[in-house]
Design an enzyme around this catalytic site. Sequence first.
Site, PDB file in Angstrom:
ATOM      1  N   HIS A 168      26.971  -8.485  39.106  1.00 16.46           N
ATOM      2  CA  HIS A 168      27.118  -8.500  40.569  1.00 16.46           C
ATOM      3  C   HIS A 168      26.119  -7.601  41.293  1.00 16.46           C
ATOM      4  O   HIS A 168      26.035  -7.627  42.515  1.00 16.46           O
ATOM      5  CB  HIS A 168      28.537  -8.083  40.972  1.00 16.46           C
TER       6      HIS A 168
HETATM    7  C1  UD1 Z   1      30.913  -2.943  45.576  1.00  9.76           C
HETATM    8  C2  UD1 Z   1      30.317  -1.564  45.265  1.00  9.76           C
HETATM    9  C3  UD1 Z   1      29.873  -1.519  43.809  1.00  9.76           C
HETATM   10  C4  UD1 Z   1      31.004  -1.923  42.879  1.00  9.76           C
HETATM   11  C5  UD1 Z   1      31.516  -3.300  43.294  1.00  9.76           C
HETATM   12  C6  UD1 Z   1      32.668  -3.767  42.428  1.00  9.76           C
HETATM   13  C7  UD1 Z   1      29.183  -0.503  47.190  1.00  9.76           C
HETATM   14  C8  UD1 Z   1      27.862  -0.104  47.705  1.00  9.76           C
HETATM   15  N1  UD1 Z   1      29.142  -1.281  46.095  1.00  9.76           N
HETATM   16  O1  UD1 Z   1      29.837  -3.879  45.445  1.00  9.76           O
HETATM   17  O2  UD1 Z   1      29.488  -0.197  43.482  1.00  9.76           O
HETATM   18  O3  UD1 Z   1      30.531  -1.956  41.537  1.00  9.76           O
HETATM   19  O4  UD1 Z   1      31.953  -3.229  44.669  1.00  9.76           O
HETATM   20  O5  UD1 Z   1      33.089  -5.021  42.790  1.00  9.76           O
HETATM   21  O6  UD1 Z   1      30.195  -0.116  47.706  1.00  9.76           O
HETATM   22  N2  UD1 Z   1      33.140 -10.171  48.890  1.00  9.76           N
HETATM   23  C9  UD1 Z   1      34.127 -11.123  49.030  1.00  9.76           C
HETATM   24  N3  UD1 Z   1      35.420 -10.726  48.890  1.00  9.76           N
HETATM   25  C10 UD1 Z   1      35.763  -9.441  48.619  1.00  9.76           C
HETATM   26  C11 UD1 Z   1      34.746  -8.483  48.486  1.00  9.76           C
HETATM   27  C12 UD1 Z   1      33.441  -8.842  48.628  1.00  9.76           C
HETATM   28  O7  UD1 Z   1      33.875 -12.285  49.266  1.00  9.76           O
HETATM   29  O8  UD1 Z   1      36.982  -9.160  48.491  1.00  9.76           O
HETATM   30  C13 UD1 Z   1      31.726 -10.582  49.014  1.00  9.76           C
HETATM   31  C14 UD1 Z   1      31.193 -10.532  50.403  1.00  9.76           C
HETATM   32  O9  UD1 Z   1      30.382 -11.635  50.591  1.00  9.76           O
HETATM   33  C15 UD1 Z   1      30.355  -9.272  50.421  1.00  9.76           C
HETATM   34  C16 UD1 Z   1      29.862  -9.190  48.997  1.00  9.76           C
HETATM   35  O10 UD1 Z   1      30.925  -9.750  48.211  1.00  9.76           O
HETATM   36  O11 UD1 Z   1      29.319  -9.353  51.326  1.00  9.76           O
HETATM   37  C17 UD1 Z   1      29.588  -7.790  48.539  1.00  9.76           C
HETATM   38  O12 UD1 Z   1      30.732  -6.951  48.738  1.00  9.76           O
HETATM   39  P1  UD1 Z   1      30.563  -5.360  48.935  1.00  9.76           P
HETATM   40  O13 UD1 Z   1      31.865  -4.693  48.944  1.00  9.76           O
HETATM   41  O14 UD1 Z   1      29.660  -5.108  50.081  1.00  9.76           O
HETATM   42  O15 UD1 Z   1      29.750  -4.913  47.658  1.00  9.76           O
HETATM   43  P2  UD1 Z   1      29.924  -5.311  46.125  1.00  9.76           P
HETATM   44  O16 UD1 Z   1      28.738  -6.076  45.707  1.00  9.76           O
HETATM   45  O17 UD1 Z   1      31.284  -5.896  45.863  1.00  9.76           O
END
Ligand code: UD1
Length: 419
Positions: free
Chosen positions: A227
């Site tokens: 991811h």
């Molecule tokens: C975040 C953490 C990362 C961790 C990971 C575990 C930061 C900078 N990064 O990354 O360290 O390893 O979580 O999962 O905080 N999304 C959904 N549903 C959700 C959550 C996210 O659809 O419930 C999608 C959204 O499109 C979002 C993307 O995932 O834009 C990224 O989510 P985000 O929380 O920004 O960062 P992660 O890549 O999940």
Amino acid sequence: MPLKILSVVGARPNFMKIAAISEAIREYNASSRTAVIEHVLVHTGQHYDANMSDMFFNDLELPSPNLFLGVGSGSHSVQTARIMEGFEKVLLAENPDIVIVVGDVNSTVACALVTKKTYCTGETGRDFIPKLVHVEAGLRSFDRTMPEEVNRVVTDALSDLLFTTEESANQNLKREGVPAEKIHFVGNVMIDTLLRYRLKAQESTILKDLQLYENGEPKPYAILTLHRPANVDNRETLSKMLDAFLDVSRNIPLVFPAHPRTLKQIQEADLGDYFVDHFMDGPEPWDSRVRIRLVPPLGYLDFLHLLSLAKVALTDSGGIQEETTILGVPCITLRENTERPVTLTHGTNVLVGSDCKKIIEEFSRITNGERAILDPPQFWDGNAAKRIIKTLMREQIPDNEISVSARTEVGLGNTVQHP
Ligand code: UD1
């Protein structure tokens, strides 16, 4: 007066860490004559999907959050700013003595910043800034292009008490000038949770659901998680890595619980042909199609069970490097560096970056070789959260009021020397 501790969860890897702390608080209160800790749980809502958040509350028996900020997705700045705005209101209303943040996600750094900039009001009308406690402090990849590294450095610089998981973290913090008395080497709260739920996870039906049983025995399979923006946000990097995964899936099925970010990139980059969607296209006999088996993100117990019986894990997650170290499952990390070097020296972890040749070579070396049995890293023994709570209580109470047994009961392993 109870000590008021406010702890923060936001993203998936936070839930297992706070679960251990929440349980240690519950135990501490149960063992003292009066409840001495009031625990307030705040969920920022950084992760919000049922299978990225809600499932973990059920699996880990976490109490429902007292407060939910509902910030959702956004750019790093937008997400961080939204959390800060919401969390400031929480602090002003709750006036906690201590704020606990864990790990390195955006929720961690956002709440750390707010904590150290907010004056709360005590019972007597006295203004105070809450103590900031960082759990899993001091880890460094030395790669400031990683958002998590920036979050770690900033959070540590602001924290009053820093609880560490491995010796490298103690050294990093000392080198950065953090006074030794602020650093407490207590072990790994995520491993507390793994050890607590390991047996229960065996009741999971995930292997059966994924048709990974044959004659009552698990079939050989590998697990893939991916991811990190550096791996999935660029189509060329992602498709090259998928070529390597496809290659290894010819020998052993590859189960891929896909993170929503990765799924979005796969769809946008039109890379769906690499996969068979287990639930959409299946059920299909495993051997008839050489492709990567896509499954939705799994809950904690299902994932733990699947991981513990896997032949190999391919991952870019920080937490899985640590979990495989304890489970003894060989781990191929799809990164150039790790902020968790103990998983290389005391665990099963090897780093391969996004280099296809290395992925294939390492995979074949592991699947043809013997598993090494190693001693676990120091203090990865299921008692880290207890050590944290004992330390927090000791810091609150004048030294001469603490019994010797309270100091030594759980083997406090601080870098600070305790008599
Ligand atoms: C975040 C953490 C990362 C961790 C990971 C575990 C930061 C900078 N990064 O990354 O360290 O390893 O979580 O999962 O905080 N999304 C959904 N549903 C959700 C959550 C996210 O659809 O419930 C999608 C959204 O499109 C979002 C993307 O995932 O834009 C990224 O989510 P985000 O929380 O920004 O960062 P992660 O890549 O999940």
